[in-house]
Every structure is written in structure tokens, then in C-alpha cells.
Design a protein around this motif. Structure first.
Motif, PDB file in Angstrom:
ATOM      1  N   ARG A 358     -23.558 -63.304  38.171  1.00 51.43           N
ATOM      2  CA  ARG A 358     -22.275 -62.859  37.627  1.00 51.43           C
ATOM      3  C   ARG A 358     -21.881 -61.499  38.215  1.00 51.43           C
ATOM      4  N   ALA A 359     -22.868 -60.668  38.530  1.00 49.41           N
ATOM      5  CA  ALA A 359     -22.579 -59.339  39.055  1.00 49.41           C
ATOM      6  C   ALA A 359     -22.317 -59.339  40.551  1.00 49.41           C
ATOM      7  N   THR A 360     -23.025 -60.166  41.307  1.00 51.37           N
ATOM      8  CA  THR A 360     -22.952 -60.090  42.771  1.00 51.37           C
ATOM      9  C   THR A 360     -22.201 -61.246  43.408  1.00 51.37           C
ATOM     10  N   ARG A 361     -22.148 -62.383  42.753  1.00 48.55           N
ATOM     11  CA  ARG A 361     -21.572 -63.620  43.286  1.00 48.55           C
ATOM     12  C   ARG A 361     -22.293 -64.066  44.566  1.00 48.55           C
ATOM     13  N   ASP A 362     -23.507 -63.628  44.744  1.00 48.13           N
ATOM     14  CA  ASP A 362     -24.271 -64.053  45.918  1.00 48.13           C
ATOM     15  C   ASP A 362     -24.793 -65.469  45.669  1.00 48.13           C
ATOM     16  N   PRO A 363     -24.467 -66.438  46.522  1.00 50.58           N
ATOM     17  CA  PRO A 363     -24.930 -67.820  46.312  1.00 50.58           C
ATOM     18  C   PRO A 363     -26.443 -67.975  46.292  1.00 50.58           C
ATOM     19  N   PHE A 364     -27.157 -66.953  46.740  1.00 50.56           N
ATOM     20  CA  PHE A 364     -28.613 -66.996  46.643  1.00 50.56           C
ATOM     21  C   PHE A 364     -29.060 -67.312  45.223  1.00 50.56           C
ATOM     22  N   TYR A 365     -28.352 -66.748  44.244  1.00 55.71           N
ATOM     23  CA  TYR A 365     -28.764 -66.947  42.861  1.00 55.71           C
ATOM     24  C   TYR A 365     -28.452 -68.361  42.372  1.00 55.71           C
ATOM     25  N   LEU A 366     -27.481 -69.008  42.975  1.00 49.95           N
ATOM     26  CA  LEU A 366     -27.263 -70.433  42.697  1.00 49.95           C
ATOM     27  C   LEU A 366     -28.426 -71.250  43.255  1.00 49.95           C
ATOM     28  N   HIS A 367     -28.902 -70.855  44.410  1.00 48.81           N
ATOM     29  CA  HIS A 367     -30.086 -71.512  44.976  1.00 48.81           C
ATOM     30  C   HIS A 367     -31.282 -71.344  44.044  1.00 48.81           C
ATOM     31  N   VAL A 368     -31.451 -70.140  43.495  1.00 45.94           N
ATOM     32  CA  VAL A 368     -32.562 -69.904  42.565  1.00 45.94           C
ATOM     33  C   VAL A 368     -32.424 -70.815  41.353  1.00 45.94           C
ATOM     34  N   GLY A 369     -31.204 -70.912  40.812  1.00 45.11           N
ATOM     35  CA  GLY A 369     -30.979 -71.788  39.668  1.00 45.11           C
ATOM     36  C   GLY A 369     -31.283 -73.237  39.991  1.00 45.11           C
ATOM     37  N   GLU A 370     -30.894 -73.677  41.174  1.00 48.63           N
ATOM     38  CA  GLU A 370     -31.183 -75.052  41.587  1.00 48.63           C
ATOM     39  C   GLU A 370     -32.684 -75.283  41.688  1.00 48.63           C
ATOM     40  N   ASN A 481     -23.305 -67.995  56.307  1.00 49.21           N
ATOM     41  CA  ASN A 481     -24.692 -68.447  56.227  1.00 49.21           C
ATOM     42  C   ASN A 481     -25.671 -67.404  56.763  1.00 49.21           C
ATOM     43  N   LEU A 482     -25.231 -66.612  57.722  1.00 53.09           N
ATOM     44  CA  LEU A 482     -26.121 -65.627  58.310  1.00 53.09           C
ATOM     45  C   LEU A 482     -25.656 -64.203  58.036  1.00 53.09           C
ATOM     46  N   ASP A 483     -24.934 -64.021  56.962  1.00 55.45           N
ATOM     47  CA  ASP A 483     -24.506 -62.681  56.566  1.00 55.45           C
ATOM     48  C   ASP A 483     -25.728 -61.912  56.067  1.00 55.45           C
ATOM     49  N   LEU A 484     -26.089 -60.851  56.757  1.00 57.79           N
ATOM     50  CA  LEU A 484     -27.326 -60.152  56.437  1.00 57.79           C
ATOM     51  C   LEU A 484     -27.233 -59.317  55.166  1.00 57.79           C
ATOM     52  N   SER A 485     -26.050 -59.260  54.528  1.00 63.51           N
ATOM     53  CA  SER A 485     -25.973 -58.561  53.250  1.00 63.51           C
ATOM     54  C   SER A 485     -26.343 -59.473  52.091  1.00 63.51           C
ATOM     55  N   SER A 486     -26.485 -60.769  52.332  1.00 63.31           N
ATOM     56  CA  SER A 486     -26.933 -61.691  51.304  1.00 63.31           C
ATOM     57  C   SER A 486     -28.419 -61.478  51.045  1.00 63.31           C
ATOM     58  N   ILE A 487     -28.836 -61.722  49.823  1.00 62.80           N
ATOM     59  CA  ILE A 487     -30.195 -61.373  49.392  1.00 62.80           C
ATOM     60  C   ILE A 487     -31.294 -61.952  50.285  1.00 62.80           C
ATOM     61  N   PRO A 488     -31.254 -63.223  50.698  1.00 60.07           N
ATOM     62  CA  PRO A 488     -32.377 -63.764  51.469  1.00 60.07           C
ATOM     63  C   PRO A 488     -32.614 -63.069  52.803  1.00 60.07           C
ATOM     64  N   TYR A 489     -31.615 -62.362  53.329  1.00 57.77           N
ATOM     65  CA  TYR A 489     -31.736 -61.766  54.643  1.00 57.77           C
ATOM     66  C   TYR A 489     -32.009 -60.271  54.589  1.00 57.77           C
ATOM     67  N   ARG A 490     -32.250 -59.769  53.414  1.00 56.06           N
ATOM     68  CA  ARG A 490     -32.548 -58.353  53.277  1.00 56.06           C
ATOM     69  C   ARG A 490     -34.051 -58.128  53.359  1.00 56.06           C
ATOM     70  N   PRO A 491     -34.494 -57.005  53.917  1.00 58.42           N
ATOM     71  CA  PRO A 491     -35.931 -56.733  54.004  1.00 58.42           C
ATOM     72  C   PRO A 491     -36.642 -56.785  52.665  1.00 58.42           C
ATOM     73  N   ALA A 492     -35.918 -56.464  51.586  1.00 62.84           N
ATOM     74  CA  ALA A 492     -36.534 -56.473  50.260  1.00 62.84           C
ATOM     75  C   ALA A 492     -37.114 -57.836  49.918  1.00 62.84           C
ATOM     76  N   THR A 493     -36.485 -58.901  50.395  1.00 68.33           N
ATOM     77  CA  THR A 493     -36.952 -60.244  50.077  1.00 68.33           C
ATOM     78  C   THR A 493     -38.337 -60.484  50.645  1.00 68.33           C
ATOM     79  N   ASP A 494     -38.559 -60.078  51.887  1.00 64.71           N
ATOM     80  CA  ASP A 494     -39.874 -60.260  52.497  1.00 64.71           C
ATOM     81  C   ASP A 494     -40.912 -59.351  51.870  1.00 64.71           C
ATOM     82  N   PHE A 495     -40.504 -58.152  51.508  1.00 59.34           N
ATOM     83  CA  PHE A 495     -41.463 -57.248  50.891  1.00 59.34           C
ATOM     84  C   PHE A 495     -41.921 -57.773  49.535  1.00 59.34           C
TER      85      PHE A 495
END
Length: 600
Positions: A358-370, A481-495
Motif C-alpha cells: 500500500r505504501a510503495t505499490r511495488d509489484p514485488f509485494y504482490l509476488h510475495v503475497g502470491e 521488469n528490470l527497473d533497479l529501484s524495485s525491491i528484488p534488484y536492490r542490494p538489500a535483497t541479496d544481503f
């Protein structure tokens, strides 16, 4: 799919368990209080022979848009529920599940604003709520501190042998329900005792503003001095902030902000991803595990507006879920293993996922829900309902479907995907309680409206925040799909994945890349590799390429499939290269940080 799963649980409860409190999905029968073993608090703290699943789920029916079924369920409660039971129940569980459920359903049934008003409804749910609260009140009446006893007998009050030890969350998470009851009945007593209990706990905080986990209600002495954001303390912080959102009284915000500052300074580890168990007086580490209940914390951080911290903490639990396809009750972050493997279909992780979307509208969180939806359906669904997971490592199931599956877990999943839901568009002051109950409060019930300055800090509980404190980060509405500001593409995800030891066993090549990235990252998720990195890329027959990094006299090699010609944000990536050698130099922080190609 979410609604179908909900009604699989709901319909089977009505068919096989009603009017018992819960459904046993393996035996296909009902479960009530354990009268043969009164000391069985795992059951008797929660089940009181009062139609628990029905009451706890009433407002979920409204969220799903099922007006006729909501009305039928309300009539069942009015007809069949009695709190005159010779059962000893936990004050906290009765408050959040039963009292909260009754109050939420009463507001929906009586207020036409939300579209669920019932013709001829005369306030019966509110009368039931007041009757229950009156039976819980003895817990407050015989304590020297005002902190309530943890349990009462619904018919006879506090037993003589009842323990004087209670947890912080249990005693301090009553203000929302008791406060709303006071406002609706014009009887301040309920709110007064709940507020006194909350402040009595806060007044016994340590010198560094941390709270312990278990306290003696008569002496006010701490019994268990571990401070965390998890079990035994979690919802205390939630109710501090949500009390401010709902009632608009600044004192709750003042307490919360002091508590939040202390948590971020002493409980959060230096990486910024983990919230540990530390000693309340010194901040010294007391345990190396985190529990699934603390996954709610990211959702609360979203409401408060600390989105970056919420994202990082959520990623830890996301990677634990990815690894085990559920959240174990406890995870040891030092050994990177499960400490307690039980998962009773808890909602906290998906709750935070909902708030973050709800705060970010990043589709990553829809993937998490799925991901959560599919794992619940594939691992826990039985012909008669959904079963708890006894051990996330083996998939062993246990014969219990707790009421919060329908009350919270599936509710938050439904709201996550149904973006146009009416409950996602309300812009007045309301909250979802720690049991996921919808509690609004009309302006006529407010005592002190917040100042204009304070009001700016209040975010409604669906958190329609598109531009929260985004001076440094861009939150995308419709990412490429390759927007690096989306959560899956941020270094924080790998860390975060490395923190929990989440290795993708199905993709060994990705493991090599993840390890390399981890070696190049510091706990904040920023590159800290040496000043110059030599990188050689050689394509092999236009099918694969070899990437070699030389850092600190070590060589790291990756073999990946040659990429196709694809569009990137702001440019293109081509595969038609026979070989490439790059020198990449780290930029200083004063110039924005990051890396640049200096020779190639």
C-alpha cells in the motif's frame, strides 16, 4: 483464489465444527475448551465456548463483500453466544479476538457509512461486548500496580491461584478495544483501566527506554528482562501508535516515539535488518533467534513512515519464508537454522507485506503475497479446512485451524490483491487491531483532536502513501521488469538472503553470484569492495559468458547464460560481444557513491 480459500475454511467450519470455537481440519470436527485438562493453556487461554471463529471472522465477511453472509453470521452470534461460561481464559486473547470482533461487527452493522448496516439491528453485539468486558474487569481490580492478571474465569472472576506474572503485550494491548467500548457506551471506566495498565508498564521502562518481557503485576518488578519486538512484547508498541491514530491523543505518540528510538538504537542490530532479544537495561544480546510474531514490525514501521527500515526487516522474513515455504516460530540467525519449526498459519508476515504494498505499490509485494497464498494452499489445505504446520522443515501437519487464519491471514491477502476494495479507500481515522479487526471512530467520539502539526504524522491504517520521505529513494508505481529501484534488484535483497543463509538450491549458478555480491556488501547494503576491481567478460560460442572479478588478490568467476538484447531503464543491453575487459573504480560517498567504468 483468496476468497475461494477463505470459504473453504469458513464453510467447513460451519459444516463440521459449529457451534464449537474452532475447526479440527484433520478429524473434521469441532474444538472447544479442554474441560478435562484445565491447565491446558494452549487451548483454554483462547477457547471459551463462545463461537470464537464466528466472532473473530465477522468483519472479514464484510471485507470480502459478503453482506448476506455477514448478516447471517451476526444473527448466529446474537442467537447462540453466551459469556456466562465456567472457563478460565486469557484476558489478552479474549480482548483482541472476541471483544474486538464484536465491536468491529457492531460498527459495521449499525453505521451505514460502510454499506453493511443491518435493518432492524438494535445494538445486540455492543451489549455482548460490554458483557464480556465486565467479565474481564476483575483482572484489573486486585492489583497494586493496575497491571491486570493474565487470566479470569468468565463466571467467577480471578481464581485465587492465578499467577501474578504477565507479559508486556498481554497487559498493555487493551487500549484500542477498551477505549472504543468506552466511547460507544459513554462509560470511561473501560478505557481508564486499559490506559492505566499501559502507562504502568511504560513507567517501569529501563534507563535506556526499553521494556522487559514479563512483569510481576503486584510488585512491578521485571521477571524476564529481554527486550525485543517479538513474542510477549510485540503488540504493546503497535497499540501505542495505533491509539494515537485512532484517538488522536499526543501522549500515545510521545510514548511510542521514545520507545521506537530506543528500539532502533539498542534492539536493531548494526546491519539494520534484524531486531534482536537484548537486555532491557544494557542492550546486551540475550538470544540469537528471532520469532515469527516480530514480522509484524515492518507493517508498524510503514504506518509510522519509516519505509526503508520496514523494507529491510521484511526482506529477512521474506527470505526465511522462501527457504522453508512458511515461517518457523523461531529462527536462529547465528546458526542460520530453524529453532522452533511450528507455523500455526500466522498473519504477521502477510500483514507487513500488505502495508508495504500500500505504501510503495511495488509489484514485488504482490509476488510475495502470491508466494504465501500458493504455499498455504499447497502445504496446509485439507478436505475439511487448513491445518497448522507442525514443522516447516518436514511439512508435518497438526490438527488445528486457529481463528486468525480467517480473521487476519486471508483478510490481509485479500486486501493486498483487491486494490479497489472499499476498506483500502477509507481516509478517516481507523486501524486494524492486532487481530486484524477494523475499528473506526467517528469524530464525535474523539476527546482531543490533534494539532495541525501532529495530524501530519497520522497515517491511516491502509497507508496510502506514495511519496513518503522519498528524498533519497524512488518508489515506483509501474516498474519496468528490470527497473533497479524495485525491491528484488536492490542490494538489500541479496544481503537479507545471506543473513538467513537462503541458498537457491535449484540454481547453483545464482548461488555463486549471491556469494560474490555478499562479499562485496556491507551490512547497510552498499558496496565496500576495494577501490579498483578488474572484470573480464568472455563470451563462449555466444551462449554463455564468464565474468571474473579480482578483489584483494582473490578471483571470483561466474558462468551465466548469454543475455538477449533487452531494454533497460535508460538504455539497452546487447549480447553481440566477443569479449570485454573493464576496470571499475569505486566513487567516494561525497560524489554520490557507487562505481564507474574508468577503463575498458
Amino acid at each position: 483464489m483468496t476468497k475461494e480459500m477463505f470459504f473453504h475454511g469458513w464453510d467447513n467450519y460451519l459444516t463440521f465444527a459449529y457451534p464449537e470455537d474452532e475447526l479440527n481440519p484433520m478429524l473434521c470436527n469441532g474444538r472447544g475448551s479442554d474441560k478435562l485438562n484445565p491447565s491446558n493453556i494452549n487451548i483454554n487461554d483462547i477457547l471459551g465456548d463462545y463461537l470464537l471463529t464466528i466472532i473473530d471472522t465477522l468483519d472479514t465477511l464484510a471485507v470480502l463483500g459478503e453482506k448476506e453472509i455477514f448478516e447471517d453470521a451476526v444473527n448466529r452470534v446474537l442467537k447462540d453466544v453466551s459469556f456466562n461460561q465456567n472457563n478460565k481464559v486469557q484476558v489478552f486473547e479474549s480482548n483482541i479476538r472476541i471483544l474486538g470482533g464484536l465491536l468491529s461487527a457492531h460498527i459495521l452493522a449499525s453505521d451505514p457509512t460502510y454499506g453493511y448496516a443491518i435493518k432492524g439491528y438494535d445494538g445486540g453485539l455492543l451489549r455482548l461486548a460490554q458483557d464480556l468486558a465486565d467479565r474481564l474487569i476483575p483482572a484489573f481490580q486486585y492489583t497494586k500496580t493496575g497491571i491486570p492478571y493474565p487470566r479470569v474465569n468468565l463466571r467467577y472472576g480471578v481464581p485465587r491461584t492465578e499467577t501474578v506474572e504477565t507479559c508486556t503485550a498481554g497487559a498493555g494491548s487493551l487500549i484500542l478495544e477498551f477505549g472504543v467500548l468506552s466511547r460507544l457506551t459513554n462509560n470511561s471506566y473501560y478505557e481508564d483501566v486499559a490506559k492505566k495498565a499501559m502507562t504502568a508498564i511504560w513507567n517501569r521502562r529501563s534507563d535506556i527506554d526499553l521494556l522487559g518481557n514479563v512483569i510481576n503485576i503486584q510488585t512491578g518488578q521485571w521477571i524476564h528482562t529481554a527486550s525485543s519486538t517479538g513474542a510477549g512484547i510485540d503488540s504493546y508498541f503497535e497499540y501505542l501508535y495505533k491509539a494515537y491514530v485512532l484517538f488522536g491523543e499526543p501522549e500515545y505518540l510521545d510514548m511510542f516515539e521514545d520507545a521506537y528510538k530506543a528500539i532502533m538504537q539498542h534492539v536493531r542490530d548494526p546491519s539494520g535488518y534484524l531486531y534482536r532479544n537484548v537486555h532491557m537495561s544494557s542492550g546486551a544480546l540475550m538470544a540469537t533467534w528471532i520469532d515469527s510474531l516480530s514480522s509484524f514490525w515492518s507493517g508498524l514501521q510503514v504506518l509510522y513512515g519509516d519505509i526503508e527500515s520496514a523494507i529491510n526487516g521484511h526482506l529477512v522474513f521474506y527470505n526465511i519464508w522462501r527457504r522453508y515455504h512458511a515461517l518457523p516460530e523461531r529462527f536462529d540467525f547465528y546458526r542460520k537454522t530453524v529453532d522452533i519449526g511450528f507455523y500455526p498459519l500466522r498473519p504477521e508476515f502477510i500483514e507487513s507485506t500488505y502495508y508495504l504494498y500500500r505504501a510503495t505499490r511495488d509489484p514485488f509485494y504482490l509476488h510475495v503475497g502470491e508466494m504465501v497464498l500458493e504455499d498455504l494452499n499447497n502445504r496446509t489445505r485439507l478436505p475439511c479446512g487448513f491445518a497448522s504446520i507442525g514443522d516447516v522443515r518436514t511439512g508435518r501437519l497438526e490438527d488445528r485451524m486457529e481463528s486468525f487464519l480467517l480473521s487476519e491471514t486471508l483478510k490481509y491477502l485479500y486486501l493486498l490483491f483487491d486494490t479497489d476494495n472499499i476498506f483500502n479507500k477509507i481516509d478517516s481515522n481507523f486501524v486494524f487491531t492486532t487481530e486484524g479487526h477494523f475499528l473506526p471512530l467517528a469524530g464525535r467520539y474523539l476527546k482531543n483532536a490533534p494539532s495541525a502539526k501532529d495530524a501530519k504524522k497520522i497515517d491511516d491504517s491502509v497507508c496510502l502513501l506514495h511519496n513518503i520521505r522519498t528524498n533519497k529513494h524512488h518508489y515506483i508505481q509501474h516498474p519496468h521488469n528490470l527497473d533497479l529501484s524495485s525491491i528484488p534488484y536492490r542490494p538489500a535483497t541479496d544481503f537479507a538472503a545471506a543473513i538467513v543463509g537462503n541458498n537457491d538450491n535449484n540454481n547453483p549458478e545464482h548461488n555463486k553470484e549471491r556469494i560474490l555480491l555478499y562479499n562485496m556488501l556491507n551490512p547497510s547494503g552498499y558496496c565496500t569492495s576495494p577501490q579498483t576491481i578488474q572484470a573480464d567478460i568472455q563470451y563462449r560460442q555466444q551462449q554463455t559468458f564468464e565474468l571474473t572479478f579480482n578483489t584483494d588478490a582473490r578471483t571470483h568467476k561466474l558462468h551465466r547464460q548469454s543475455p538477449k538484447f533487452v531494454e533497460l531503464v535508460g538504455g539497452f543491453l546487447a549480447k553481440s560481444l566477443s569479449g570485454l575487459k573493464l576496470e571499475i573504480t569505486k566513487r567516494p560517498h561525497r560524489t554520490g557513491g557507487g562505481f564507474q567504468v574508468t577503463r575498458g
